[in-house]
Design an enzyme around this catalytic site. Structure first.
Site, PDB file in Angstrom:
ATOM      1  N   GLU A 168      20.483   6.081   1.492  1.00 33.45           N
ATOM      2  CA  GLU A 168      19.335   5.175   1.584  1.00 33.45           C
ATOM      3  C   GLU A 168      19.254   4.126   0.486  1.00 33.45           C
ATOM      4  O   GLU A 168      18.180   3.672   0.108  1.00 33.45           O
ATOM      5  CB  GLU A 168      18.041   5.988   1.696  1.00 33.45           C
ATOM      6  CG  GLU A 168      17.875   6.524   3.097  1.00 33.45           C
ATOM      7  CD  GLU A 168      17.350   7.948   3.160  1.00 33.45           C
ATOM      8  OE1 GLU A 168      16.291   8.129   3.748  1.00 33.45           O
ATOM      9  OE2 GLU A 168      18.018   8.860   2.636  1.00 33.45           O
ATOM     10  N   TYR A 170      20.165   4.310  -2.745  1.00 35.52           N
ATOM     11  CA  TYR A 170      20.002   4.710  -4.141  1.00 35.52           C
ATOM     12  C   TYR A 170      21.350   4.633  -4.882  1.00 35.52           C
ATOM     13  O   TYR A 170      22.354   4.198  -4.324  1.00 35.52           O
ATOM     14  CB  TYR A 170      19.387   6.102  -4.215  1.00 35.52           C
ATOM     15  CG  TYR A 170      17.936   6.152  -3.764  1.00 35.52           C
ATOM     16  CD1 TYR A 170      16.951   5.474  -4.474  1.00 35.52           C
ATOM     17  CD2 TYR A 170      17.556   6.860  -2.629  1.00 35.52           C
ATOM     18  CE1 TYR A 170      15.618   5.503  -4.070  1.00 35.52           C
ATOM     19  CE2 TYR A 170      16.220   6.895  -2.209  1.00 35.52           C
ATOM     20  CZ  TYR A 170      15.262   6.213  -2.933  1.00 35.52           C
ATOM     21  OH  TYR A 170      13.944   6.241  -2.536  1.00 35.52           O
ATOM     22  N   ARG A 218      23.239  14.281   0.561  1.00 39.95           N
ATOM     23  CA  ARG A 218      22.556  13.458   1.561  1.00 39.95           C
ATOM     24  C   ARG A 218      23.296  12.131   1.688  1.00 39.95           C
ATOM     25  O   ARG A 218      23.416  11.367   0.718  1.00 39.95           O
ATOM     26  CB  ARG A 218      21.105  13.228   1.182  1.00 39.95           C
ATOM     27  CG  ARG A 218      20.341  12.500   2.276  1.00 39.95           C
ATOM     28  CD  ARG A 218      18.866  12.736   2.198  1.00 39.95           C
ATOM     29  NE  ARG A 218      18.172  11.997   3.253  1.00 39.95           N
ATOM     30  CZ  ARG A 218      16.884  12.131   3.524  1.00 39.95           C
ATOM     31  NH1 ARG A 218      16.150  12.985   2.823  1.00 39.95           N
ATOM     32  NH2 ARG A 218      16.332  11.431   4.475  1.00 39.95           N
ATOM     33  N   HIS A 256      16.603   1.376   2.020  1.00 36.19           N
ATOM     34  CA  HIS A 256      15.183   1.026   1.978  1.00 36.19           C
ATOM     35  C   HIS A 256      14.960  -0.471   2.164  1.00 36.19           C
ATOM     36  O   HIS A 256      13.882  -0.895   2.585  1.00 36.19           O
ATOM     37  CB  HIS A 256      14.555   1.492   0.662  1.00 36.19           C
ATOM     38  CG  HIS A 256      14.365   2.977   0.596  1.00 36.19           C
ATOM     39  ND1 HIS A 256      13.789   3.703   1.616  1.00 36.19           N
ATOM     40  CD2 HIS A 256      14.679   3.880  -0.368  1.00 36.19           C
ATOM     41  CE1 HIS A 256      13.755   4.976   1.289  1.00 36.19           C
ATOM     42  NE2 HIS A 256      14.290   5.121   0.094  1.00 36.19           N
ATOM     43  N   CYS A 341       2.239   8.167  10.923  1.00 34.33           N
ATOM     44  CA  CYS A 341       1.452   6.984  10.536  1.00 34.33           C
ATOM     45  C   CYS A 341       1.772   6.487   9.133  1.00 34.33           C
ATOM     46  O   CYS A 341       1.572   5.310   8.819  1.00 34.33           O
ATOM     47  CB  CYS A 341      -0.036   7.290  10.654  1.00 34.33           C
ATOM     48  SG  CYS A 341      -0.622   8.505   9.447  1.00 34.33           S
ATOM     49  N   GLN A 343       0.157   6.760   6.484  1.00 34.41           N
ATOM     50  CA  GLN A 343      -0.989   6.225   5.764  1.00 34.41           C
ATOM     51  C   GLN A 343      -1.360   7.008   4.514  1.00 34.41           C
ATOM     52  O   GLN A 343      -1.815   6.429   3.527  1.00 34.41           O
ATOM     53  CB  GLN A 343      -2.191   6.126   6.701  1.00 34.41           C
ATOM     54  CG  GLN A 343      -2.077   5.030   7.732  1.00 34.41           C
ATOM     55  CD  GLN A 343      -3.248   4.990   8.683  1.00 34.41           C
ATOM     56  OE1 GLN A 343      -3.091   5.096   9.896  1.00 34.41           O
ATOM     57  NE2 GLN A 343      -4.435   4.843   8.159  1.00 34.41           N
ATOM     58  N   CYS A 357      -1.940  13.834   3.725  1.00 34.04           N
ATOM     59  CA  CYS A 357      -1.646  13.668   5.148  1.00 34.04           C
ATOM     60  C   CYS A 357      -2.916  13.278   5.878  1.00 34.04           C
ATOM     61  O   CYS A 357      -3.959  13.908   5.684  1.00 34.04           O
ATOM     62  CB  CYS A 357      -1.073  14.965   5.728  1.00 34.04           C
ATOM     63  SG  CYS A 357      -0.720  14.882   7.498  1.00 34.04           S
ATOM     64  N   ARG A 576     -10.017 -15.549  10.364  1.00 30.78           N
ATOM     65  CA  ARG A 576     -10.877 -16.410   9.543  1.00 30.78           C
ATOM     66  C   ARG A 576     -10.287 -16.654   8.159  1.00 30.78           C
ATOM     67  O   ARG A 576     -10.297 -17.773   7.656  1.00 30.78           O
ATOM     68  CB  ARG A 576     -12.270 -15.774   9.403  1.00 30.78           C
ATOM     69  CG  ARG A 576     -13.125 -15.849  10.651  1.00 30.78           C
ATOM     70  CD  ARG A 576     -14.559 -15.471  10.299  1.00 30.78           C
ATOM     71  NE  ARG A 576     -15.466 -15.623  11.432  1.00 30.78           N
ATOM     72  CZ  ARG A 576     -15.791 -14.649  12.259  1.00 30.78           C
ATOM     73  NH1 ARG A 576     -15.276 -13.448  12.098  1.00 30.78           N
ATOM     74  NH2 ARG A 576     -16.617 -14.860  13.265  1.00 30.78           N
ATOM     75  N   LYS A 577      -9.812 -15.600   7.505  1.00 26.76           N
ATOM     76  CA  LYS A 577      -9.322 -15.751   6.131  1.00 26.76           C
ATOM     77  C   LYS A 577      -8.102 -16.659   6.092  1.00 26.76           C
ATOM     78  O   LYS A 577      -7.203 -16.551   6.929  1.00 26.76           O
ATOM     79  CB  LYS A 577      -8.976 -14.379   5.537  1.00 26.76           C
ATOM     80  CG  LYS A 577     -10.183 -13.495   5.301  1.00 26.76           C
ATOM     81  CD  LYS A 577      -9.771 -12.165   4.668  1.00 26.76           C
ATOM     82  CE  LYS A 577     -10.983 -11.292   4.390  1.00 26.76           C
ATOM     83  NZ  LYS A 577     -10.598  -9.993   3.790  1.00 26.76           N
ATOM     84  N   ALA A 666      -9.012   6.178   9.654  1.00 25.07           N
ATOM     85  CA  ALA A 666      -9.073   7.593  10.037  1.00 25.07           C
ATOM     86  C   ALA A 666      -8.726   8.503   8.874  1.00 25.07           C
ATOM     87  O   ALA A 666      -9.248   9.615   8.764  1.00 25.07           O
ATOM     88  CB  ALA A 666      -8.129   7.856  11.210  1.00 25.07           C
TER      89      ALA A 666
END
Length: 681
Positions: A168, A170, A218, A256, A341, A343, A357, A576-577, A666
């Protein structure tokens, strides 16, 4: 699916001289707890619960072998003897559960976000502000010694092995690839030289440790960047790593900095497993598949068809620490599935916050919340069965309270019912199904089609929670018409075709997260058929994904002859912004949404003032000048307001969108639900 259908996942397997009790690996997931000695008791409990949950092997979050390998300043390391005692807290925590614990050695190279970074070249990653310094030949050898010392200290700390992070983008990957390696010494030039760093790290660790010590390497099975390794080259590297003494080759995907999404919701399940299968055919040691594996069915198909010996899941163990035992006991409906997600996990890590989570706010906070049953249960009413109301009912019932949940519509789920209709977000339905199952088991009284209660009905309850959520903001009579729809009305459709025919022109008013979701809904042929079969591998979705993102499905190379996309609707997105559209989307997923819209030719206009909609179109003012956006249809995504309850009651509290509609979130709402339930004694 019967219990016997998953038997292959629970067949023990040997990695050289190490027996692993099943085929599940909890992949490395940095939580932030690794970075501070004071958090190791919490980290130990985090791993202990996953070991209790049945997983065969856990890989820790990344630990740097020295300061130059830091991800950020003062991130977790295992470099000195005095650190061994702290790490023993982790290895001691999982004793007795027949679970292997492996420390990931992660040197970030030019990805490190600090001024001390070193790499194969003097180069700057496009996702970093710092430029790396080139390691001299002597310094490369010192880095190898740092990896070996880290592995030696891992063994002293009681770890069952190490995972060498070679994927990935690194440090090790930076040496492997011509993209970042233009050296002219023994660590540059030919592939044999470029892979020398990886091979020497593995061989020198193995020289110090018998085959009872796991060495997982990996490896990026596909790089998804220009001038990266080809699949034939990756096979050569895999064979060399096997000869050097590795026990397992684990799968990494991409770099990445690649502009191809690899873990977000839009990526089909097990999309990259066939690349792992290609490596498995060439080596005799165990091979592990990863990326977008979050259901028992997907894991089972990968192992059953011999695409891999093991499956690695990271985020699914944040969502449900008991996922493996639930699969073993055929309690699939009790699994709290990861919905991809990002998030509360990856988005938190990238801003130096503790990971958690969205669907399981207990993750990484296991020691901070007490869910033991109360001695004096209370009668509780929860009004609204969206994500916050469902979570509040679940946690309150776990505490032993008598819970009644009231929902004015005929379905549970609230905003998640809309979200699961967005292409790529079908897994949001899993969360609704999970809560529905758990509330039934906990004897929560659920009342559908129940309008808002009045005070006479509420008087029987000790505590009342307003979780009614939000409704779309109404812009008033000047924004009405037969061709004007709220996002809620549109997203309730199984297909956008029900309201807006293909080839239509559409103006979407509002460019927050919902505005972007609406655009993707309008641009997709996705049809909600009512019964999602989204727990298995779908080869058609995988084929479409590779074509859409311009990746050759067989070689993994980026295509140079990608045909432009012809959108099925012509969309103008306005806000709008006067700033970049999508500026506040999530860090790890926002770039994907923005790129999607760019690929689909969505016209984006910022800094507008909306005046009205009439037969001419949407009247706006832009740069102090009036203009008209002509379109066949208009979708209003101009924010939300809290649902108003015409009830005043001293027992009532509000959470989620009912408390604050300014930022529909959420993650925040479900966390508030947990905190509210815990507060009731």
């Amino acid at each position: 699916m019967s219990q016997s259908s998953f038997n292959v996942l629970f067949k023990p397997i040997n990695a050289l001289d190490v027996r692993i009790k099943n085929r599940f690996i909890m992949g490395s997931m940095h939580t932030g707890l690794e970075d501070h000695k004071k958090n190791f008791d919490e980290l130990a409990q985090y791993y202990k619960l996953r070991a209790q949950g049945g997983v065969g092997l856990i890989v820790t979050g990344g630990f740097a072998p020295n300061v130059t390998g830091w991800a950020v300043p003062f991130s977790g390391t295992l470099q000195f003897s005095w650190q061994v005692k702290t790490h023993k807290k982790l290895t001691d925590a999982i004793k007795g559960y027949d679970c292997k614990l492996v420390l990931q050695i992660l040197h970030t190279g030019r990805y490190g976000f600090h001024p001390f970074i070193k790499s194969a070249d003097t180069s700057k990653a496009p996702i970093n502000v710092f430029t790396a310094k080139k390691l001299s030949t002597k310094q490369v050898q010192k880095q190898i010694n740092a990896f070996v010392r880290c592995a030696d200290l891992s063994a002293r700390a009681g770890y069952d092995g190490v995972e060498v992070m070679g994927s990935e983008g690194y440090l090790i990957n930076q040496f492997l690839s011509k993209r970042t390696n233009s050296r002219d010494d023994v660590y540059g030039g030919s592939l044999e030289n470029r892979m020398r760093l990886a091979v020497e790290i593995v061989s020198k660790i193995r020289a110090n440790h018998p085959k009872q010590f796991l060495i997982i390497f990996r490896l990026s099975m596909v790089e998804l960047v220009e001038n990266g390794l080809t699949l034939p080259e990756i096979i050569i590297v895999a064979k060399a790593i096997e000869q050097a003494g590795a026990s397992i080759i684990n799968t990494g995907i991409g770099w990445h900095e690649a502009r191809i999404p690899t873990i977000v919701t839009q990526v089909p399940k097990a999309a990259y497993a066939h690349f792992t299968a290609a490596i498995k055919q060439q080596v005799s040691i165990l091979v592990c598949a990863s990326n977008r594996i979050n259901t028992a069915e997907v894991a089972n198909e990968i192992v059953q068809t011999k695409q891999a010996d093991l499956v690695s899941m990271a985020r699914p163990f944040l969502a449900d620490p008991d996922i493996v035992n639930k699969i073993k006991d055929n309690q699939l409906s009790d699994i709290n599935h990861c919905i991809g997600c990002n998030q509360a996990c990856l988005d938190h890590v990238f801003v130096k916050k503790r990971a958690s989570c969205l669907v399981n706010p207990l993750a990484c906070y296991e020691t901070q919340f007490d869910l033991t049953k109360v001695k004096q249960p209370k009668q509780i009413a929860i009004v609204g069965a969206g994500p916050s109301g469902l979570a509040a009912a679940y946690y309150a019932a776990l505490k032993g309270h008598y819970v009644s949940l009231f929902e004015k519509s005929n379905q549970l789920g609230g905003q998640f019912l809309l979200a699961q209709n967005i292409p790529g977000k079908e897994d949001y339905l899993f969360t609704i199904e999970y809560y529905e199952q758990q509330l039934a088991k906990l004897n929560v009284q659920v009342f559908l089609n129940k309008p808002i209660l009045d005070n006479s009905e509420l008087d029987q309850f000790d505590h009342i929670l307003n979780a009614t959520g939000i409704i779309p903001r109404d812009l008033g009579s000047k924004f009405k018409g037969e061709n004007v729809f709220s996002y809620e009305r549109l997203l309730k459709c199984g297909s956008a075709d029900e309201l807006i025919p293909k080839q239509s022109s559409v103006a979407v008013i509002g460019a927050g997260g919902i505005g972007f979701d609406v655009c993707e809904f309008l641009l997709s042929d996705h049809i909600n058929e009512g019964e999602h079969n989204n727990k298995s591998i779908d080869q058609n979705k995988i084929k479409h994904y590779f074509n859409y993102w311009g990746v050759d499905q067989q070689s993994g190379l980026l295509k140079t002859d990608v045909s432009p996309i012809t959108p099925i609707r012509n969309i103008t997105l306005l806000q709008r912004k006067n700033e970049k559209l999508g500026k506040y989307l999530s860090k790890t997923t926002g770039w994907v949404h923005r790129l999607n819209l760019k690929k689909e030719g969505v016209k984006q206009i910022a800094g507008v003032s909306y005046q009205k909609i009439d037969e001419q179109g949407l009247h706006i003012i832009k740069d102090d000048k009036p203009d008209i956006i002509k379109a066949d249809y208009f979708v209003i995504c101009a924010g939300q307001v809290s649902v108003e309850l015409n009830i005043q009651n001293d027992k009532m509290q509000s959470i989620g969108g009912a408390l604050n509609a300014n930022q529909l979130d959420a993650k925040v709402a479900i966390r508030q639900a947990l905190e509210w339930a815990i507060s009731i004694n």
